[in-house]
Design an enzyme around this catalytic site. Structure first.
Site, PDB file in Angstrom:
ATOM      1  N   ASP A   1      10.483  -4.777  21.843  1.00 23.57           N
ATOM      2  CA  ASP A   1      11.984  -5.491  21.340  1.00 23.57           C
ATOM      3  C   ASP A   1      11.161  -6.765  20.857  1.00 23.57           C
ATOM      4  O   ASP A   1      11.652  -7.711  20.119  1.00 23.57           O
ATOM      5  CB  ASP A   1      12.665  -4.690  22.161  1.00 23.57           C
ATOM      6  CG  ASP A   1      12.911  -3.346  22.230  1.00 23.57           C
ATOM      7  OD1 ASP A   1      12.520  -2.998  21.831  1.00 23.57           O
ATOM      8  OD2 ASP A   1      13.444  -3.540  23.475  1.00 23.57           O
TER       9      ASP A   1
ATOM     10  N   HIS B   1      17.901   1.562  28.877  1.00 21.47           N
ATOM     11  CA  HIS B   1      17.348   0.966  28.183  1.00 21.47           C
ATOM     12  C   HIS B   1      17.231   1.394  26.702  1.00 21.47           C
ATOM     13  O   HIS B   1      18.616   0.237  25.979  1.00 21.47           O
ATOM     14  CB  HIS B   1      15.653   1.208  28.552  1.00 21.47           C
ATOM     15  CG  HIS B   1      14.700   0.315  27.664  1.00 21.47           C
ATOM     16  ND1 HIS B   1      14.301  -1.216  27.598  1.00 21.47           N
ATOM     17  CD2 HIS B   1      14.740   0.164  26.274  1.00 21.47           C
ATOM     18  CE1 HIS B   1      14.281  -1.215  26.791  1.00 21.47           C
ATOM     19  NE2 HIS B   1      14.371  -0.818  25.146  1.00 21.47           N
ATOM     20  N   GLU B   2      17.351   2.497  26.421  1.00 27.10           N
ATOM     21  CA  GLU B   2      17.646   3.024  25.088  1.00 27.10           C
ATOM     22  C   GLU B   2      19.389   2.687  24.723  1.00 27.10           C
ATOM     23  O   GLU B   2      18.925   2.400  24.183  1.00 27.10           O
ATOM     24  CB  GLU B   2      17.190   4.785  24.787  1.00 27.10           C
ATOM     25  CG  GLU B   2      15.838   4.278  24.919  1.00 27.10           C
ATOM     26  CD  GLU B   2      14.845   3.667  24.354  1.00 27.10           C
ATOM     27  OE1 GLU B   2      15.526   3.306  22.905  1.00 27.10           O
ATOM     28  OE2 GLU B   2      14.164   3.163  24.320  1.00 27.10           O
TER      29      GLU B   2
ATOM     30  N   HIS C   1      20.211  -0.719  23.895  1.00 25.50           N
ATOM     31  CA  HIS C   1      20.228  -0.623  22.145  1.00 25.50           C
ATOM     32  C   HIS C   1      21.058  -0.509  21.968  1.00 25.50           C
ATOM     33  O   HIS C   1      22.174  -0.936  21.272  1.00 25.50           O
ATOM     34  CB  HIS C   1      18.590  -0.017  21.862  1.00 25.50           C
ATOM     35  CG  HIS C   1      17.722  -0.650  22.368  1.00 25.50           C
ATOM     36  ND1 HIS C   1      17.459  -2.319  22.330  1.00 25.50           N
ATOM     37  CD2 HIS C   1      16.232  -0.287  22.806  1.00 25.50           C
ATOM     38  CE1 HIS C   1      15.996  -2.334  22.207  1.00 25.50           C
ATOM     39  NE2 HIS C   1      15.290  -1.454  22.978  1.00 25.50           N
TER      40      HIS C   1
ATOM     41  N   PRO D   1       0.586  -1.009  -0.092  1.00 26.27           N
ATOM     42  CA  PRO D   1       0.515  -0.023  -0.131  1.00 26.27           C
ATOM     43  C   PRO D   1       1.199   0.899  -0.102  1.00 26.27           C
ATOM     44  O   PRO D   1       1.934   1.615   0.638  1.00 26.27           O
ATOM     45  CB  PRO D   1      -0.892   0.496   1.484  1.00 26.27           C
ATOM     46  CG  PRO D   1      -0.122  -1.484   1.847  1.00 26.27           C
ATOM     47  CD  PRO D   1       0.632  -2.621   0.870  1.00 26.27           C
ATOM     48  N   GLY D   2       0.348   2.392  -0.262  1.00 25.38           N
ATOM     49  CA  GLY D   2       0.849   3.669  -0.752  1.00 25.38           C
ATOM     50  C   GLY D   2       2.630   3.098  -1.727  1.00 25.38           C
ATOM     51  O   GLY D   2       3.387   4.383  -1.463  1.00 25.38           O
ATOM     52  N   THR D   3       2.325   2.735  -2.955  1.00 26.56           N
ATOM     53  CA  THR D   3       3.813   2.535  -2.884  1.00 26.56           C
ATOM     54  C   THR D   3       3.522   3.358  -4.600  1.00 26.56           C
ATOM     55  O   THR D   3       4.234   3.452  -4.895  1.00 26.56           O
ATOM     56  CB  THR D   3       4.398   1.690  -3.361  1.00 26.56           C
ATOM     57  OG1 THR D   3       2.898   0.498  -3.738  1.00 26.56           O
ATOM     58  CG2 THR D   3       4.941   0.673  -2.284  1.00 26.56           C
TER      59      THR D   3
HETATM   60  P1  ADP Z   1      -0.835   2.534  -3.634  1.00 24.38           P
HETATM   61  O1  ADP Z   1      -0.363   2.608  -4.206  1.00 24.38           O
HETATM   62  O2  ADP Z   1      -2.090   1.960  -2.595  1.00 24.38           O
HETATM   63  O3  ADP Z   1      -2.315   2.785  -4.096  1.00 24.38           O
HETATM   64  P2  ADP Z   1      -1.014   5.220  -4.012  1.00 24.38           P
HETATM   65  O4  ADP Z   1      -0.753   5.508  -5.212  1.00 24.38           O
HETATM   66  O5  ADP Z   1      -2.845   5.903  -3.364  1.00 24.38           O
HETATM   67  O6  ADP Z   1      -0.989   4.240  -3.459  1.00 24.38           O
HETATM   68  O7  ADP Z   1      -0.218   6.404  -3.323  1.00 24.38           O
HETATM   69  C1  ADP Z   1      -0.535   7.558  -2.165  1.00 24.38           C
HETATM   70  C2  ADP Z   1       0.217   8.682  -1.989  1.00 24.38           C
HETATM   71  O8  ADP Z   1       1.678   8.710  -1.991  1.00 24.38           O
HETATM   72  C3  ADP Z   1      -0.593   9.804  -3.793  1.00 24.38           C
HETATM   73  O9  ADP Z   1      -1.240  10.350  -3.633  1.00 24.38           O
HETATM   74  C4  ADP Z   1       1.445  10.167  -3.548  1.00 24.38           C
HETATM   75  O10 ADP Z   1       0.975  11.307  -3.285  1.00 24.38           O
HETATM   76  C5  ADP Z   1       1.862   9.701  -2.625  1.00 24.38           C
HETATM   77  N1  ADP Z   1       3.463   8.451  -3.282  1.00 24.38           N
HETATM   78  C6  ADP Z   1       3.090   7.047  -3.910  1.00 24.38           C
HETATM   79  N2  ADP Z   1       4.058   6.744  -4.299  1.00 24.38           N
HETATM   80  C7  ADP Z   1       4.923   8.370  -5.107  1.00 24.38           C
HETATM   81  C8  ADP Z   1       5.509   7.861  -6.017  1.00 24.38           C
HETATM   82  N3  ADP Z   1       6.251   6.997  -6.460  1.00 24.38           N
HETATM   83  N4  ADP Z   1       6.007   8.871  -6.417  1.00 24.38           N
HETATM   84  C9  ADP Z   1       5.718  10.025  -5.901  1.00 24.38           C
HETATM   85  N5  ADP Z   1       4.549  10.262  -4.668  1.00 24.38           N
HETATM   86  C10 ADP Z   1       4.493   8.925  -4.533  1.00 24.38           C
HETATM   87 ZN    ZN Z   2      13.655  -1.170  22.904  1.00 24.34          ZN
END
Ligand code: ADP
Ligand code: ZN
Ligand code: MG
Length: 626
Positions: free
Chosen positions: A506, A429-430, A433, A209-211
């Site tokens: 941890d 603790h820190e 590590h 997700p988010g890539t």
């Molecule tokens: P998913 O892979 O889950 O569909 P999204 O395409 O919705 O992810 O990405 C979410 C947001 O993250 C985008 O709107 C953008 O702002 C940012 N983002 C993710 N990947 C990139 C990338 N390669 N370049 C620029 N922005 C990115």
């Molecule tokens: Zn720790």
């Protein structure tokens, strides 16, 4: 399906009749009484008296009644009296100086009241009824109406509307190359046809997700000069069996009409899940939708130029039939960005905010290991927000560094006050590590240590930043990582001879690594290169499922414990061997709350080694640990 004629006219018609009756009753009963209430009913003689007195200002003569305004003692009352055949009425009124401007004929009145009482309300009701029924139907069965199932309501993106280009997607060069080819094919199919090549019918974007999968698809829409249908998998999921399939049919019908074009199905795993024999109710609908999708993908002519894009982060759960060549035959991995990718993504997003010249994207990218594009976009925005909070006009390096921590660990919790004892334990603790990490080879250098509580619940943390990105991890590196993770708890044991709950995270991480080493990476003598566990969804947390007998599982568990214990003991040894430095560093951290990597190394490498526990810490401990 075009079923416009099947729209349910009858029930609507009945509604109109009901509304008409209601209006009629209202007019008949309520309206007159409302009007009546403000009227004073008088008899004819009182009226004549008032006229003679000259207190009547205005009169309106109707066929049954006379309405008039009576002004007595400076107060105006509207009165009504019965109209009696009185030939001298007009003379009387003239004599009394009554204005008779309002004398209307009854026919005109009837027209007006008809208009006001019936026509307008009915018109309003009809319009309202139409609007409501339309809304109701579109919410139940797609645009148009209840009976018009299966309208796909795919949004059509065209170039100008999204405005997102490939240049807005940073990193992900391979994915962009593959997609560029598809866009190119749609623009110059001749070039490909000459040589006899045909484009893949479908391309599947897979990754965590988010890539940027959705973003990439939007960029394709922005680059290709062809219609772009975008629909989310969940939009096919419907209340009634068969509707999802009908929507798929409609979508492809539209796409065929608009060819060349691109169809994008986001989160395709919603409809593309593996069909399995065992299943509960509701599977029917999903299966039908999937079958329809498979049929449609086979059915259309690839040379016409309809390209299907789809995105998912659960490729393992997709039905194999969907993935076979001829359907989604091109698989485009959209992985978490590497160092260079992260830097580029940061730069792309930083263009949207004002930053100081001193910002070093390379360092920020280094610190944000494992962050997705969405995380990085978030980091940039947090940095800008922090700058505003501090009343600055641009974001600085410090803003970015803090915002990485915000994204990793949450905001600083300034109002959480730790007791001195707790703060001391967290400091040890820190440092535990950090010290274990520093005293081992093959371990990422310490970047920063802090003991400022965070909203995520972390009371402190040690940030290690690798100089170079790793793609392979050796057994030793993994073992050292486990040792570093146990270092926090080890410090508590060595110094305070007690343990706290502070090590739960941890422990979780150490266990995960140890387990993976034995069950999946073949790093134990017992199991050699046999997988004891399978990863079921690699992009979403990487859950595993066991693939071994109960006996083996018991042995596996034992091995995991053994491995972690070994490393824990190693950590304890490192700390006891360096107890002087542990005290010195912990005191420094306790006093300053934050240490940078350089400060840490400086203290660690200084000769002035104090073996004694710092006085203050010792005193505090004596007071509080009894
Ligand atoms: P998913 O892979 O889950 O569909 P999204 O395409 O919705 O992810 O990405 C979410 C947001 O993250 C985008 O709107 C953008 O702002 C940012 N983002 C993710 N990947 C990139 C990338 N390669 N370049 C620029 N922005 C990115
Ligand atoms: Zn720790
Ligand atoms: Mg997405």
């Amino acid at each position: 399906m075009k079923n416009k004629d099947l729209r349910p006219r009858k029930p609507l018609f009945i509604y109109y009749i009901i509304v008409l009756v209601i209006i009629f009753v209202l007019n008949l009963l309520i309206m007159p009484t409302v009007r009546e209430q403000s009227l004073v009913k008088t008899d004819y003689s009182t009226f004549l008296e008032s006229v003679e007195n000259g207190s009547v200002k205005k009169a309106e003569i109707r066929s049954d009644y006379i309405y008039y305004i009576d002004q007595k003692n400076g107060e105006e009352t509207t009165c009504r009296t019965v109209r009696i055949e009185d030939p001298q009425l007009v003379d009387r009124l003239l004599a009394g100086g009554v204005a008779m401007e309002g004398v209307l004929t009854d026919r005109e009145n009837l027209l007006m009241s008809l208009l006001m009482g019936y026509v307008i309300p009915i018109a309003v009701f009809i319009l309202l009824g139409r609007y409501l029924s339309k809304r109701l139907m579109s919410s139940m069965g797609g645009a148009g109406g209840m009976m018009q199932f299966g309208k796909s309501n795919a949004k059509i993106y065209v170039k100008s509307t999204t405005g997102i280009k490939f240049s807005d997607v940073a990193g992900e060069d391979e994915a962009k190359d593959l997609l560029t080819e598809i866009v190119d094919y749609l623009h110059n199919p001749q070039k490909y046809k000459e040589i006899g090549a045909s484009m893949p019918k479908g391309a599947l974007l897979v990754g965590p997700p988010g890539t940027g999968k959705t973003l990439l698809a939007k960029a394709v829409a922005g680059e290709a000069n062809v219609p772009f249908f975008s629909i989310s998998g969940s939009e096919f999921v419907e209340m009634f069996v068969g509707m999802g399939a009908a929507k798929v049919r409609d979508l492809f019908k539209q796409a065929n009409e608009k060819a060349p074009c691109i169809v994008f199905i986001d989160e395709i795993d919603t409809i593309g899940k593996k069909r399995d024999g065992a299943g509960f109710s509701g599977n029917d609908e999903r299966e039908q939708t999937l079958n329809q999708l498979l049929t449609e993908m086979d059915g259309f002519d690839g040379s016409k130029g309809v390209v299907i894009l789809a995105a998912t982060n659960r490729p393992d759960s997709l039905d194999p039939a969907l993935l076979r060549p001829g359907r989604f035959d091109r698989r485009i991995p959209v992985e978490l960005p590497d160092q260079k990718g992260r830097e580029e993504i940061l730069r792309v997003h930083a263009k949207k905010i004002k930053i100081s010249d001193s910002v070093r994207f390379e360092d920020i990218a280094k610190a944000a290991v494992g962050a997705s594009g969405a995380d990085l976009a978030n980091i940039v925005n947090e940095a800008a927000l922090r700058a505003v909070r501090d009343g600055r006009k641009f974001a600085t390096q410090a803003d970015f560094e803090e915002s990485i921590e915000v994204v990793i660990a949450g905001y600083q919790k300034k109002n959480r006050v730790l007791s001195t004892k707790e703060k001391l334990i967290v400091a040890y603790h820190e440092i535990g590590h950090a010290l274990v990490a520093a005293k081992q080879t093959e371990s990422a250098p310490v970047h920063k240590i802090t003991i400022i509580p965070r909203t995520s619940g972390a009371l402190g943390y040690t940030m290690q930043v690798d100089e170079k990105e790793h793609f392979l991890m050796s057994k030793e590196e993994l073992e050292n990582k486990i040792a570093t993770l146990t270092g926090g708890r080890a410090a508590e044991e060595v110094v305070f001879h007690t343990v706290t709950t502070g090590a739960s995270n941890d422990i979780e991480q150490a266990t995960k690594i140890a387990r993976a080493m034995i069950s999946r990476y073949g790093m134990s003598d017992e199991f050699d290169m046999v997988a004891m566990e399978n990863v079921s969804n690699q992009y979403l947390g990487g859950d595993t499922s066991l693939a071994c007998s109960a006996d083996t599982q018991a042995l596996l568990d034992k091995k995991v414990v053994e491995l972690v214990r070994q490393q824990h003991e190693k950590a304890v040894k490192i700390l006891t061997d360096n107890i002087g430095k542990l005290h010195e560093l912990a005191k420094y951290l306790y006093d300053h709350e934050t240490i940078t990597g350089e400060e840490f190394m400086e203290i660690l490498n200084s000769d002035a080694e104090r073996i004694e526990m710092p006085e203050e810490a010792g005193r505090l401990m004596d007071n509080q640990m009894q």
